[in-house]
Design a protein around this motif. Structure first.
Motif, PDB file in Angstrom:
ATOM      1  N   LYS A  57       4.146  13.848  -4.671  1.00 51.13           N
ATOM      2  CA  LYS A  57       3.905  12.423  -4.940  1.00 51.13           C
ATOM      3  C   LYS A  57       3.451  11.678  -3.707  1.00 51.13           C
ATOM      4  O   LYS A  57       2.490  11.175  -3.700  1.00 51.13           O
ATOM      5  N   SER A  67       0.861  -1.289   0.243  1.00 49.95           N
ATOM      6  CA  SER A  67       0.026   0.047   0.097  1.00 49.95           C
ATOM      7  C   SER A  67       1.015   1.218   0.103  1.00 49.95           C
ATOM      8  O   SER A  67       0.708   2.281  -0.754  1.00 49.95           O
ATOM      9  N   GLU A  68       2.016   1.100   0.664  1.00 48.49           N
ATOM     10  CA  GLU A  68       2.914   2.484   0.980  1.00 48.49           C
ATOM     11  C   GLU A  68       3.447   2.970  -0.507  1.00 48.49           C
ATOM     12  O   GLU A  68       3.581   4.155  -0.736  1.00 48.49           O
ATOM     13  N   PHE A  69       3.769   1.983  -1.033  1.00 48.06           N
ATOM     14  CA  PHE A  69       4.487   2.237  -2.449  1.00 48.06           C
ATOM     15  C   PHE A  69       3.917   1.894  -3.729  1.00 48.06           C
ATOM     16  O   PHE A  69       4.459   1.945  -4.961  1.00 48.06           O
ATOM     17  N   LEU A  70       2.496   1.670  -3.611  1.00 47.65           N
ATOM     18  CA  LEU A  70       1.613   1.477  -4.449  1.00 47.65           C
ATOM     19  C   LEU A  70       1.602   2.512  -5.820  1.00 47.65           C
ATOM     20  O   LEU A  70       1.977   2.303  -7.104  1.00 47.65           O
ATOM     21  N   ASP A  71       1.799   3.791  -5.325  1.00 46.22           N
ATOM     22  CA  ASP A  71       1.927   4.794  -6.222  1.00 46.22           C
ATOM     23  C   ASP A  71       2.914   4.671  -7.337  1.00 46.22           C
ATOM     24  O   ASP A  71       2.890   4.977  -8.434  1.00 46.22           O
ATOM     25  N   HIS A 116      -0.286  10.461  -3.370  1.00 51.30           N
ATOM     26  CA  HIS A 116      -0.531   9.060  -2.880  1.00 51.30           C
ATOM     27  C   HIS A 116      -1.565   9.229  -1.885  1.00 51.30           C
ATOM     28  O   HIS A 116      -2.604   8.252  -1.820  1.00 51.30           O
ATOM     29  N   PHE A 127      -3.582  -1.535   9.077  1.00 53.29           N
ATOM     30  CA  PHE A 127      -3.006  -2.793   9.077  1.00 53.29           C
ATOM     31  C   PHE A 127      -2.750  -3.271  10.172  1.00 53.29           C
ATOM     32  O   PHE A 127      -2.731  -2.607  11.473  1.00 53.29           O
ATOM     33  N   ARG A 163      -4.954  10.227  -2.815  1.00 52.17           N
ATOM     34  CA  ARG A 163      -5.947   9.198  -3.671  1.00 52.17           C
ATOM     35  C   ARG A 163      -6.211   7.784  -2.660  1.00 52.17           C
ATOM     36  O   ARG A 163      -7.426   7.586  -3.004  1.00 52.17           O
ATOM     37  N   GLN A 164      -5.534   7.570  -1.899  1.00 48.78           N
ATOM     38  CA  GLN A 164      -5.939   6.778  -0.836  1.00 48.78           C
ATOM     39  C   GLN A 164      -7.089   7.028  -0.145  1.00 48.78           C
ATOM     40  O   GLN A 164      -8.181   6.214   0.308  1.00 48.78           O
ATOM     41  N   PRO A 174      -5.608   3.651   4.576  1.00 50.37           N
ATOM     42  CA  PRO A 174      -5.733   2.014   5.116  1.00 50.37           C
ATOM     43  C   PRO A 174      -4.975   1.658   6.388  1.00 50.37           C
ATOM     44  O   PRO A 174      -3.995   2.430   6.401  1.00 50.37           O
TER      45      PRO A 174
END
Lengths: 82, 205
Positions: free
Chosen positions: B182, A12-16, B186, B112, B189-190, B110
């Protein structure tokens, strides 16, 4: 000997970077190995991509508003006074 | 005045109009505003979500464009050039506007378990999510979700995804590094995905 799978958190962290194609071959393969084993992350990736698509579509498909006469008049007036 | 066939004005026509403006023809300025005002207003409404602010920003944008007109070399497309000017005017407006306190974005990201597994594993979205955007209800749903993002993240998402500026341009306009843009994009978008998820998930049918 294969390395352990990356976790969903790392995914999830590096998905972009994966989506933007910014990963090197080794990292990209790690991502794909995780995807092959994790349906939840497949679903996450897909909905992440579609979130971006929805935002883009919002900009691209907006109906063009008419230009109110008052706005034209206001622009011309402030030009004269500028 | 002769009526023109519908469709975009030919480039020659545009160049002629710019020449008339450069020579100070008042009617040419009015025509320019009518021709491009709709597109600029649409950008400003998307970015500012207030009719009054949007009108102000569009006025400011036109004045900036008029001032910069002598330097407009025609090396980029006029519509692209104007779009950038409008975006800039909106950013200025956002900076001066009373800010609502920046809410935390963490609760929209998200989460975890300690072992790295997602606490709420994602579920596929319904096939027709994009097609649903044809409906005004869905469009306002997406718009409202974007507006619920904390301001700093919202601005970046709107610039990058809705207005489709690239990372470098966005970074320059906001005075941020490209890596900061960036990272925030990200997260934005999440967070937006989290907000849209209940409306588009497959099991919600």
């Amino acid at each position: 000997m294969s390395r352990p799978l990356m976790s969903c958190r790392e995914f999830s962290e590096f998905l972009d970077r994966y989506v933007e194609g910014e990963l090197g071959d080794v990292e990209r393969l790690e991502f794909e190995r995780h995807l092959a084993a994790c349906p939840a992350c497949v679903a996450y990736l897909e909905s992440y991509r579609r979130t971006t698509r929805l935002a883009r579509a919002l900009g691209a498909s907006d109906a063009l508003p008419g230009v109110p006469d008052e706005l034209v008049a206001a622009v011309l007036a402030s030009r004269r006074n500028a | 005045m002769a009526s023109r066939a519908s469709g975009p004005a030919p480039e020659q026509d545009e160049a002629l109009l710019l020449d008339r403006m450069r020579s100070g023809d008042e009617a040419a300025f009015a025509e320019f505003v009518r021709r491009h005002g709709g597109r600029l207003l649409a950008v400003a409404r998307r970015m500012l979500r207030s009719e009054e602010d949007a009108n102000d920003a569009v006025q400011d944008a036109f004045l900036s464009a008029f001032r910069a007109l002598p330097e407009f070399a025609g090396d980029s497309r006029l519509s692209t050039w104007l779009h950038r000017i409008a975006v800039n005017a909106c950013l200025m407006k956002l900076r001066t506007r009373r800010r609502k306190p920046e809410g935390p974005i963490d609760e929209l990201l998200p989460t975890f378990h300690e072992d790295g597994h997602a606490t709420n594993p994602a579920v596929a979205w319904r096939e027709d999510a994009e097609a649903m955007l044809g409906r005004e209800r869905t469009r306002s749903l997406v718009r409202e979700a974007i507006d619920r993002l904390p301001e700093g993240h919202r601005t970046i998402l709107v610039l990058r995804d809705v207005e489709e500026l690239d990372t470098e341009e966005t970074a320059k306009l906001l005075g941020l590094s490209t890596s900061a843009v960036k990272t925030r994009l990200h997260r934005a978008r999440q967070a937006l995905r989290t907000l849209l998820d209940p409306h588009f998930r497959e099991d919600d049918r």
